[in-house]
Each structure stands twice: as C-alpha cells, then as structure tokens.
Write a protein that holds these residues in place. Structure first.
Motif, short mmCIF file in Angstrom:
data_model
loop_
_atom_site.label_atom_id
_atom_site.label_comp_id
_atom_site.label_asym_id
_atom_site.label_seq_id
_atom_site.Cartn_x
_atom_site.Cartn_y
_atom_site.Cartn_z
N ILE A 76 -10.49 16.61 -14.44
CA ILE A 76 -10.37 15.63 -13.60
C ILE A 76 -11.16 14.78 -14.20
CG2 ILE A 76 -9.75 14.48 -12.06
CD1 ILE A 76 -8.55 18.01 -11.73
N ASP A 77 -10.30 13.53 -14.28
CA ASP A 77 -10.72 11.63 -14.08
C ASP A 77 -10.68 11.56 -13.43
OD1 ASP A 77 -12.37 10.30 -16.58
OD2 ASP A 77 -10.39 9.16 -16.40
N LEU A 78 -11.13 10.72 -12.36
CA LEU A 78 -11.18 10.25 -11.87
C LEU A 78 -10.96 8.72 -11.82
CD1 LEU A 78 -11.46 10.38 -8.26
CD2 LEU A 78 -13.49 9.88 -8.96
N LYS A 79 -10.13 7.69 -11.54
CA LYS A 79 -10.01 6.34 -11.62
C LYS A 79 -9.65 6.08 -9.62
CE LYS A 79 -9.72 6.73 -15.62
NZ LYS A 79 -9.93 6.21 -16.69
N THR A 80 -10.11 4.91 -10.15
CA THR A 80 -10.57 4.02 -8.34
C THR A 80 -9.95 2.57 -8.40
OG1 THR A 80 -12.68 6.00 -7.94
CG2 THR A 80 -12.64 3.27 -5.84
N LYS A 81 -9.24 2.38 -7.44
CA LYS A 81 -9.32 0.75 -7.76
C LYS A 81 -9.71 0.06 -6.31
CE LYS A 81 -5.23 -0.17 -9.80
NZ LYS A 81 -3.86 -1.53 -10.32
N ASP A 82 -10.22 -0.66 -6.35
CA ASP A 82 -10.81 -1.95 -5.51
C ASP A 82 -9.15 -2.96 -4.90
OD1 ASP A 82 -11.57 -4.61 -4.05
OD2 ASP A 82 -13.02 -4.83 -5.73
N ARG A 83 -9.44 -2.37 -3.55
CA ARG A 83 -8.01 -3.37 -2.41
C ARG A 83 -8.47 -3.50 -1.99
NH1 ARG A 83 -3.30 -1.27 -5.06
NH2 ARG A 83 -3.25 0.69 -5.68
N THR A 84 -8.05 -5.04 -1.23
CA THR A 84 -8.21 -5.71 0.22
C THR A 84 -7.18 -5.82 1.31
OG1 THR A 84 -7.00 -7.32 -0.46
CG2 THR A 84 -10.01 -7.37 -1.05
N VAL A 85 -6.36 -4.51 0.67
CA VAL A 85 -4.92 -3.96 1.58
C VAL A 85 -5.22 -2.17 1.41
CG1 VAL A 85 -4.47 -5.66 1.95
CG2 VAL A 85 -3.66 -4.85 0.13
N VAL A 86 -4.72 -2.08 2.33
CA VAL A 86 -4.10 -0.24 2.26
C VAL A 86 -3.25 0.02 1.63
CG1 VAL A 86 -3.49 0.92 4.31
CG2 VAL A 86 -4.70 -0.09 5.37
#
Length: 184
Positions: A76-86
């Motif tokens: 598994i390679d994990l990708k994480t995003k920073d968001r200001t909305v759901v």
C-alpha cells in the motif's frame, strides 16, 4: 461514498508530531515541513483505521516503494490531502508522477485531513478530522486516472498543478468496506 470520518485527538497529533520532529524535509517536497505534518498525520490515522478493522500490517515506510504491507500480501502507498472542506464524491485524489516509476504498490489508499480554515497557525492541531476515503489498484489508477502535467490547470476546479500527477475521483475508489474485505 463510504468513507470513514475519524476525529483527530491529542494522541494522534502527538504521534504524528513525533514523526515530523524526527524526519527530514524531503527534497521534492512542495510544502516542506507542512507536507510532513500532512503525510505523517495521514499515516497515523491510516494505521488507526487498520488496527480498528483488525488488519495485520507491517510498516514499510523506510522503503521508497510503498508504505505498508497488509496481511503479508498487499503493498500500500498512502496519499494524504489537506482540505478545508469535507470531501465530496467528485473530488480528486492525486498520485504525483515524480516517483511513480519506482513506487509500484498493489494499491494506493487515500486520506483527506480536514483543516480549520480559520486557524492560521502551522500547528498540527489545526487538523480536526481525517477522512479515510478508499483505495485503488495501481492498474486501475493508470487505466482510469487523468494525467496532468506541472503547470496545467484543471478548468473544472481551478487547481493548478505544481507537479505532474494522476488524479482519480473519489467515486472511482474501492470503498473502505470492500478494501477491508480484500485485506482480510
């Protein structure tokens, strides 16, 4: 969309911050130390998700090819995003292409961190929730994903890409319950 929303608490912030404090800023990092916060907090939350679902995993983050091995079988390679909305079902998830040639996991898994837009600090506690979104096999990502070059702008949402990437919509992901079934 069957994503899992998890509140981020002090235990998770502390664990992620420890990783941030003990890690270098990566050469190709666009956001430097803030990118480390996002990535490490995503990892901590993903590990909590796996443990909650009684999924056996090994930490392979020292590898440059993927982050985890699940059930001694799937990388598994994990990708994480920073968001200001759901996150919404039509939102994009990105895999940068600068390391795509050597990162060849079985699955990519995506997480979004919800950041308080009003909090102007760089403190890790500005992230309040993690949304565990789902995964996609690498072959499917390459088949259905939309490739973007650095400098291009997605006219549908105004995103200007700082690096080349492949994007997939959340609706194209395998939902968490089906991913858990695959992993078990």
């Amino acid at each position: 969309m069957n994503y899992r929303r998890m509140a981020i608490n002090q235990q998770y912030w502390d664990s992620a911050q420890e990783r941030v404090d003990n890690s270098p800023v990566y050469k190709l990092s666009h956001r430097k130390r803030e990118a480390n916060q996002v990535g490490f907090l995503g990892e901590v939350m993903f590990e909590a998700f796996l443990k909650h679902n009684d999924i056996i995993f090994s930490d392979e983050r020292s590898s440059t090819r993927y982050d985890y091995i699940v059930n001694n079988e799937y990388s598994i390679d994990l990708k994480t995003k920073d968001r200001t909305v759901v996150p919404k079902i039509y939102y994009d998830n990105s895999v940068p292409l600068y390391n795509h040639e050597h990162q060849r996991p079985d699955f990519y898994y995506f997480i979004s961190l919800l950041r308080n837009r009003e909090d102007g600090t760089s403190d890790i506690t500005r992230f309040k929730y993690a949304f565990i979104l789902g995964g996609i096999r690498i072959q499917e990502l390459e088949k259905v994903g939309k490739k973007w070059d650095a400098g291009e702008t997605d006219q549908s949402n105004g995103t200007k890409f700082w690096t080349a990437c492949i994007n997939v919509k959340m609706e194209q992901l395998i939902d968490n319950q089906n991913m858990v079934n695959i992993f078990k």
